[in-house]
Design a protein around this motif. Structure first.
Motif, PDB file in Angstrom:
ATOM      1  N   GLY A 245       0.821  -1.198   0.000  1.00  0.00           N
ATOM      2  CA  GLY A 245       0.000   0.000   0.000  1.00  0.00           C
ATOM      3  C   GLY A 245       0.855   1.248   0.000  1.00  0.00           C
ATOM      4  N   GLY A 246       0.260   2.366   0.320  1.00  0.00           N
ATOM      5  CA  GLY A 246       0.987   3.613   0.392  1.00  0.00           C
ATOM      6  C   GLY A 246       1.473   4.109  -0.950  1.00  0.00           C
ATOM      7  N   VAL A 247       2.550   4.879  -0.898  1.00  0.00           N
ATOM      8  CA  VAL A 247       3.099   5.482  -2.109  1.00  0.00           C
ATOM      9  C   VAL A 247       3.611   4.422  -3.079  1.00  0.00           C
ATOM     10  N   LEU A 248       4.309   3.400  -2.550  1.00  0.00           N
ATOM     11  CA  LEU A 248       4.870   2.371  -3.427  1.00  0.00           C
ATOM     12  C   LEU A 248       3.771   1.579  -4.120  1.00  0.00           C
ATOM     13  N   GLY A 249       2.691   1.292  -3.383  1.00  0.00           N
ATOM     14  CA  GLY A 249       1.577   0.566  -3.996  1.00  0.00           C
ATOM     15  C   GLY A 249       0.951   1.348  -5.124  1.00  0.00           C
ATOM     16  N   ALA A 250       0.754   2.653  -4.910  1.00  0.00           N
ATOM     17  CA  ALA A 250       0.196   3.512  -5.957  1.00  0.00           C
ATOM     18  C   ALA A 250       1.160   3.621  -7.131  1.00  0.00           C
ATOM     19  N   PHE A 251       2.447   3.636  -6.824  1.00  0.00           N
ATOM     20  CA  PHE A 251       3.455   3.746  -7.874  1.00  0.00           C
ATOM     21  C   PHE A 251       3.450   2.516  -8.763  1.00  0.00           C
ATOM     22  N   LEU A 252       3.276   1.340  -8.160  1.00  0.00           N
ATOM     23  CA  LEU A 252       3.228   0.112  -8.949  1.00  0.00           C
ATOM     24  C   LEU A 252       2.029   0.108  -9.883  1.00  0.00           C
ATOM     25  N   ILE A 253       0.905   0.622  -9.415  1.00  0.00           N
ATOM     26  CA  ILE A 253      -0.298   0.661 -10.245  1.00  0.00           C
ATOM     27  C   ILE A 253      -0.072   1.537 -11.475  1.00  0.00           C
ATOM     28  N   LEU A 254       0.720   2.597 -11.312  1.00  0.00           N
ATOM     29  CA  LEU A 254       0.973   3.526 -12.413  1.00  0.00           C
ATOM     30  C   LEU A 254       2.114   3.073 -13.324  1.00  0.00           C
ATOM     31  N   ASN A 255       2.742   1.951 -12.983  1.00  0.00           N
ATOM     32  CA  ASN A 255       3.874   1.439 -13.763  1.00  0.00           C
ATOM     33  C   ASN A 255       3.379   0.379 -14.747  1.00  0.00           C
ATOM     34  N   PRO A 256       3.270   0.704 -16.039  1.00  0.00           N
ATOM     35  CA  PRO A 256       2.749  -0.275 -17.006  1.00  0.00           C
ATOM     36  C   PRO A 256       3.642  -1.497 -17.154  1.00  0.00           C
ATOM     37  N   PHE A 257       4.964  -1.317 -16.990  1.00  0.00           N
ATOM     38  CA  PHE A 257       5.865  -2.458 -17.102  1.00  0.00           C
ATOM     39  C   PHE A 257       5.519  -3.529 -16.077  1.00  0.00           C
ATOM     40  N   TYR A 258       5.178  -3.123 -14.882  1.00  0.00           N
ATOM     41  CA  TYR A 258       4.849  -4.050 -13.798  1.00  0.00           C
ATOM     42  C   TYR A 258       3.657  -4.931 -14.169  1.00  0.00           C
ATOM     43  N   HIS A 259       2.643  -4.339 -14.772  1.00  0.00           N
ATOM     44  CA  HIS A 259       1.430  -5.088 -15.102  1.00  0.00           C
ATOM     45  C   HIS A 259       1.699  -6.131 -16.188  1.00  0.00           C
ATOM     46  N   PHE A 260       2.452  -5.753 -17.207  1.00  0.00           N
ATOM     47  CA  PHE A 260       2.783  -6.725 -18.262  1.00  0.00           C
ATOM     48  C   PHE A 260       3.656  -7.852 -17.708  1.00  0.00           C
ATOM     49  N   LEU A 261       4.587  -7.488 -16.839  1.00  0.00           N
ATOM     50  CA  LEU A 261       5.481  -8.477 -16.260  1.00  0.00           C
ATOM     51  C   LEU A 261       4.723  -9.488 -15.401  1.00  0.00           C
ATOM     52  N   GLU A 262       3.766  -8.986 -14.633  1.00  0.00           N
ATOM     53  CA  GLU A 262       3.022  -9.854 -13.727  1.00  0.00           C
ATOM     54  C   GLU A 262       2.176 -10.883 -14.473  1.00  0.00           C
ATOM     55  N   LEU A 263       1.688 -10.535 -15.647  1.00  0.00           N
ATOM     56  CA  LEU A 263       0.866 -11.481 -16.406  1.00  0.00           C
ATOM     57  C   LEU A 263       1.649 -12.729 -16.803  1.00  0.00           C
ATOM     58  N   VAL A 264       2.965 -12.577 -16.940  1.00  0.00           N
ATOM     59  CA  VAL A 264       3.809 -13.720 -17.285  1.00  0.00           C
ATOM     60  C   VAL A 264       4.388 -14.362 -16.033  1.00  0.00           C
ATOM     61  N   ARG A 265       4.858 -13.559 -15.108  1.00  0.00           N
ATOM     62  CA  ARG A 265       5.598 -14.081 -13.954  1.00  0.00           C
ATOM     63  C   ARG A 265       4.709 -14.714 -12.891  1.00  0.00           C
ATOM     64  N   ALA A 266       3.627 -14.048 -12.543  1.00  0.00           N
ATOM     65  CA  ALA A 266       2.787 -14.531 -11.438  1.00  0.00           C
ATOM     66  C   ALA A 266       2.283 -15.966 -11.646  1.00  0.00           C
ATOM     67  N   PRO A 267       1.730 -16.322 -12.823  1.00  0.00           N
ATOM     68  CA  PRO A 267       1.253 -17.697 -12.997  1.00  0.00           C
ATOM     69  C   PRO A 267       2.365 -18.740 -12.900  1.00  0.00           C
ATOM     70  N   LEU A 268       3.556 -18.410 -13.406  1.00  0.00           N
ATOM     71  CA  LEU A 268       4.660 -19.363 -13.347  1.00  0.00           C
ATOM     72  C   LEU A 268       5.126 -19.604 -11.917  1.00  0.00           C
ATOM     73  N   LEU A 269       4.996 -18.587 -11.079  1.00  0.00           N
ATOM     74  CA  LEU A 269       5.424 -18.718  -9.687  1.00  0.00           C
ATOM     75  C   LEU A 269       4.292 -19.175  -8.776  1.00  0.00           C
ATOM     76  N   GLY A 270       3.149 -19.518  -9.384  1.00  0.00           N
ATOM     77  CA  GLY A 270       2.028 -20.007  -8.594  1.00  0.00           C
ATOM     78  C   GLY A 270       1.301 -18.928  -7.822  1.00  0.00           C
ATOM     79  N   GLN A 271       1.397 -17.689  -8.292  1.00  0.00           N
ATOM     80  CA  GLN A 271       0.749 -16.567  -7.619  1.00  0.00           C
ATOM     81  C   GLN A 271      -0.446 -16.094  -8.444  1.00  0.00           C
TER      82      GLN A 271
END
Length: 258
Positions: A196-222
């Protein structure tokens, strides 16, 4: 634009054959061939993984898989962004022949980047085997994430390639953004759950993070957060809309600009 995209997919022989030929010529006199593409990321992940697992105070068996998937996917994404502004300038001779569509050149570069990515994913396979990480059925979602990255690469290449042909300073701007993006995206660091907080809001505004998570999260079981899907799909739709408008208005000028 969409008619050209469909035509390029149907007549894929040129850009698939040219990329395979380039791969063969590049590595024909080397011992390992294209597997040299694996050496650099393997060394990077091996050394940096052990170092930053202590810096971040994360278990090695958690941090290195996180780093390996994130870094390999980041190399693919950053390669697209770095190559896109110079695409039509680099392929000037082919473009001026007048027999190729802009989309043919776009698909050629995307296919080359995809082949490199698939070779480097062998590092991820080795990491998962080493740490005995089992894939869950949800891991299939990572293929959808990869498909969305490739889909977005089409409009990114068309937009940045067109603008880069007209404005040569664009490549310098993109290089700076991509370099910064590596550090502000959770690749060599892991965000806390429910950040949460500033870092949480910053992640939401980071498009790279969202694209990365679509590939990484399922492979890591998240699980993939709903916000990741919303942001990526929104970027995809608006990106193709902007690309369509730009393509109709200025695509015919690209051969003059290069």
């Amino acid at each position: 634009m969409f008619s050209d995209i469909i035509a390029s997919i149907r007549n894929h022989q040129y850009w698939t054959y040219s990329v395979w030929l380039k791969f063969g010529l590049t590595y024909r006199k080397t011992s390992l061939g294209p597997f040299w593409l694996v050496v650099s990321p393997a060394v990077f992940i091996g050394f940096l993984g052990y170092l930053f697992s202590y810096v971040n105070k994360k278990p090695i068996e958690v941090f290195i898989p996180h780093l390996s998937v994130g870094y390999i996917t980041w190399v693919f994404i950053s390669g697209i962004l770095n190559a896109a502004p110079t695409l039509f300038v680099r392929r000037r001779s082919e473009l001026l022949q007048g027999q190729m569509r802009l989309t043919d050149i776009v698909f050629s570069d995307i296919f080359q980047g995809l082949l490199t990515y698939l070779h480097q994913m062998l590092v991820v396979v080795a990491v998962f085997v080493w740490f005995s990480i089992s894939l869950t059925p949800a891991a299939i979602l990572s293929l959808i994430g990869l498909g969305l990255i490739i889909l977005n690469a089409v409009w990114v290449y068309l937009v940045l390639g067109t603008l880069g042909a007209r404005y040569r300073d664009l490549v310098e701007m993109l290089t700076a953004i991509v370099r910064l993006g590596f550090f502000i995206t959770p690749i060599i660091w892991i965000p806390e759950n429910g950040q949460g907080g500033v870092l949480g809001a910053f992640l939401i505004l980071n498009p790279f993070y969202h694209f990365l998570e679509l590939v990484r999260a399922p492979l890591l079981g998240q699980p993939i957060a709903m916000i990741n899907w919303i942001v990526v799909i929104s970027i995809t739709l608006f990106g193709f809309l902007f690309a369509e408008i730009l393509y109709r208005r200025v695509s015919r000028f690209v051969p003059l600009w290069v």
